[in-house]
Scaffold this active site. Structure first.
Site, mmCIF file in Angstrom:
data_model
loop_
_atom_site.group_PDB
_atom_site.id
_atom_site.type_symbol
_atom_site.label_atom_id
_atom_site.label_comp_id
_atom_site.label_asym_id
_atom_site.label_seq_id
_atom_site.Cartn_x
_atom_site.Cartn_y
_atom_site.Cartn_z
ATOM 1 N N ILE A 122 0.707 -1.223 0.006
ATOM 2 C CA ILE A 122 0.242 0.068 0.071
ATOM 3 C C ILE A 122 0.248 1.415 -0.510
ATOM 4 O O ILE A 122 1.676 1.117 0.753
ATOM 5 C CB ILE A 122 -0.415 -0.479 1.448
ATOM 6 C CG1 ILE A 122 -2.188 -1.120 1.400
ATOM 7 C CG2 ILE A 122 -1.763 1.155 1.550
ATOM 8 C CD1 ILE A 122 -2.348 -1.681 2.971
ATOM 9 N N HIS A 123 0.731 2.266 -0.804
ATOM 10 C CA HIS A 123 0.968 3.452 -0.400
ATOM 11 C C HIS A 123 0.038 4.647 -1.237
ATOM 12 O O HIS A 123 -0.375 4.674 -2.297
ATOM 13 C CB HIS A 123 2.337 3.348 -1.727
ATOM 14 C CG HIS A 123 1.769 2.557 -3.232
ATOM 15 N ND1 HIS A 123 2.073 1.171 -3.729
ATOM 16 C CD2 HIS A 123 2.513 3.740 -4.316
ATOM 17 C CE1 HIS A 123 1.925 1.645 -4.755
ATOM 18 N NE2 HIS A 123 1.982 2.743 -5.565
#
Ligand SMILES: [Zn+2]
Length: 162
Positions: A122-123
């Protein structure tokens, strides 16, 4: 979209084949602080970190990620959500101080169909925006010019980070 003057492409090309089966976010988190600059990590906390995007849409385009390797947003712990949001807030402060943008786009691409290039870690993307930055040049020619090099952006934001 074609990008003019992209010095970071060279380091990207030379990287391919060496670490392409690893996760660059995990690598950046693990190698902090020793190789923070090389990995473009502005800050690493206990559960989240801030990395400059190597392929920016705009000057100051950065990413806020959990330290833990996961692509499943629903698996995030409350402590991770809190720290990610705290770093988003601090990133906006640093970007405002450094570049005084007129606005921001903040967003997530989740899953293979979302259009993101990495769906396993996730980013949040944080992209500073200026009135007029979507001017005739990209619209007419499909060309985008990034006015500041990644190294300069890193130094600028590092100074403005609290
Ligand atoms: Zn990872």
């Amino acid at each position: 979209m074609e990008i003019i003057w992209a010095p970071w492409r060279l380091s990207y090309v030379s990287r391919v084949g060496k670490e392409d089966n690893g996760c660059f976010i995990c690598k950046a988190a693990k190698e902090y602080p020793e190789r923070a600059k090389e990995n473009l990590v502005l800050y690493r906390g206990e559960r989240a970190l801030v990395i400059l995007n190597k392929f920016p849409y705009n000057t100051g385009h950065l990413m806020v990620c959990p330290v833990r390797h996961t692509g499943d947003f629903t698996s995030l712990l409350t402590e991770e959500v809190v720290e990610i949001n705290d770093l988003l807030k601090r990133a906006l402060k640093a970007l405002k101080r450094a570049y005084n943008p007129d606005g921001f786009n903040i967003g997530l691409n989740l899953g293979k169909a979302s259009g993101g290039s990495v769906d396993t870690h996730i980013h949040y993307h944080v992209v500073p925006r200026w009135i007029g930055d979507t001017n005739f040049l990209p619209v007419v020619s499909g060309v985008k010019v990034i006015p500041q090099s990644l190294e300069e952006t890193y130094e600028t934001l590092k100074k403005c980070w609290e």
